[in-house]
Design an enzyme around this catalytic site. Structure first.
Site, short mmCIF file in Angstrom:
data_model
loop_
_atom_site.label_atom_id
_atom_site.label_comp_id
_atom_site.label_asym_id
_atom_site.label_seq_id
_atom_site.Cartn_x
_atom_site.Cartn_y
_atom_site.Cartn_z
N HIS A 83 30.72 51.65 38.06
CA HIS A 83 31.86 50.98 38.73
C HIS A 83 31.62 49.49 38.94
CE1 HIS A 83 33.45 55.08 40.47
NE2 HIS A 83 33.70 54.92 39.18
N ASP A 110 26.46 48.01 45.06
CA ASP A 110 25.35 47.28 45.69
C ASP A 110 24.14 47.28 44.74
OD1 ASP A 110 23.53 49.58 46.15
OD2 ASP A 110 24.97 50.21 47.68
N THR A 125 27.99 61.60 47.20
CA THR A 125 29.33 61.24 46.70
C THR A 125 30.32 62.34 47.03
OG1 THR A 125 30.63 60.68 44.73
CG2 THR A 125 28.67 62.02 44.36
#
Ligand code: BJW
Length: 232
Positions: A105, A90, A172
Site C-alpha cells: 500500500h 510506516d 490486520t
C-alpha cells in the site's frame, strides 16, 4: 521452510501508530472516502496532504516494537525463504532490521509525481505542493495506494504465496482486498495458515489456526516456537 508474513496496522499499534478501524483509529476522525480515494484527493488535496504530512511527521516519534524485532530475527535465520508483505506505510519493519519487505500500500517516506509517475524518497511535507525534482511539475502526492488503485508488488506477492509453506497474518482486520484474500490463495497452494491478531479478524475462519493477543507478545512467542526455542 518458506514463510510469508502479512502485516497490518495492528503490528504497529503498540509502537503508537494508530490503526484504522479500531476505536480511536484513523478513520474515526475522517471519512474513508475523503482521505483514502483518488476522488477524495481531487476534491480536497490540501486536507489529504495534511493528513499524510502529519502521519509522516509522527514517524519520528515512534519506534519498532518486539513484534517488528522478532520478524527481523526470523529473517536473519530464514534469509531468502522469508518475506514480509506489509499493508503498512510506516517504516517500522525496516527500522526493526527487516530487509525483505514489500509495501503493497505504498510508503509515507515516498512521493509519487502525478506528472511523470516517478516514485521518490520523500521526508518533507507535501502540503505546499513542491515541484517534482525530476520533471518540475507541482503534482507530488503521497505514494500510497488508495481504494480503487492497484496495490504495488502484486506479481512478487503472488509468486511468494504460491511457493510458501507457511502463511502468517498479523494485526490486520481482513477487511481490505486483495490482502484479505491472501490466506485463501496460500491455502489453495498448500500452505499452512496462522493468524495472530488482537481479535479474530473478518477472515479468521479461513485460517487453520488463530491466536488472539497483542502482536508484541504473540509474534516473539511464535518466532521462538518456530525456531525451536519455546514450547511447541
Ligand atoms: C492488533 C493490535 C495489537 C490492534 N496486536 N492486533 C467489494 C468486495 C471486495 C473487494 C472490493 C469491493 N469493493 C471494492 C473492493 C476493493 C477494495 C476493497 O477491499 N474494499 C473493501 C472496503 C471491501 N480494495 C481496493 O480498492 C484495493 N485495490 C484493488 O483491489 O485493486 C484491484 C486489483 C488488485 C490486485 C491486482 C489487480 C487489481 C486497494 C486497497 C487500498 C487500501 N488502502 C488503505 C490506505 C493506504 C494508505 C494509508 O495508510 O492511509 O490501506 S485503506 C487502509 O486499510 C490501509 C490499510 O493498509 C488497510 C488495511 O487495514 P488494516 O491494516 O487491516 O488495519 P485495521 O485498522 O482495519 O485493523 C487492525 C487490526 O489489528 C484489527 O483487527 C485489530 O483487532 C488488530 N489489532 N491492535 C495485534 N496490538
Amino acid at each position: 521452510m518458506r514463510v510469508v508474513v502479512l502485516t497490518g496496522a495492528g503490528i504497529s499499534a503498540e509502537s503508537g501508530v494508530p490503526t484504522f478501524r479500531d476505536a480511536d483509529g484513523l478513520w474515526e476522525g475522517h471519512q474513508v472516502e475523503e482521505v483514502a480515494t483518488p476522488e477524495g484527493y481531487d476534491l480536497q488535496p490540501t486536507m489529504v496532504q495534511r493528513f499524510y504530512d502529519d502521519r509522516r511527521a509522527a514517524l519520528a516519534h515512534v519506534q519498532p516494537n518486539p513484534a517488528h524485532l522478532a520478524l527481523a530475527r526470523l529473517e536473519q535465520v530464514l534469509g531468502d525463504d522469508f518475506l514480509v508483505v506489509t499493508q503498512n506505510i510506516d517504516d517500522l519493519h525496516e527500522r526493526g532490521g527487516s530487509t525483505r519487505v514489500l509495501h503493497m500500500h505504498g510508503e509515507l517516506l515516498s512521493a509519487l509525481c502525478r506528472g511523470c509517475r516517478q516514485r521518490m524518497r520523500w521526508e518533507q511535507d507535501l502540503v505546499d505542493f513542491p515541484p517534482c525534482p525530476r520533471c518540475g511539475v507541482a503534482e507530488l502526492r503521497p505514494d500510497v495506494v488508495w481504494f480503487g488503485e492497484v496495490p504495488y508488488e502484486m506479481d512478487r506477492i503472488a509468486f511468494a504465496l504460491e511457493r510458501c509453506d507457511l502463511f502468517v497474518s498479523i494485526g490486520t482486520s481482513g477487511a481490505v482486498y486483495p490482502a484479505a484474500g491472501f490466506v485463501q490463495a496460500a491455502t489453495t497452494y498448500g500452505a499452512r495458515t496462522l493468524e495472530l491478531n488482537l481479535l479474530p479478524s473478518e477472515g479468521a475462519s479461513h485460517f487453520a489456526e488463530s491466536r488472539q493477543g497483542l502482536a508484541g507478545t504473540l509474534v516473539p512467542q511464535w518466532v521462538a516456537q518456530l525456531l525451536g526455542e519455546g514450547p511447541s
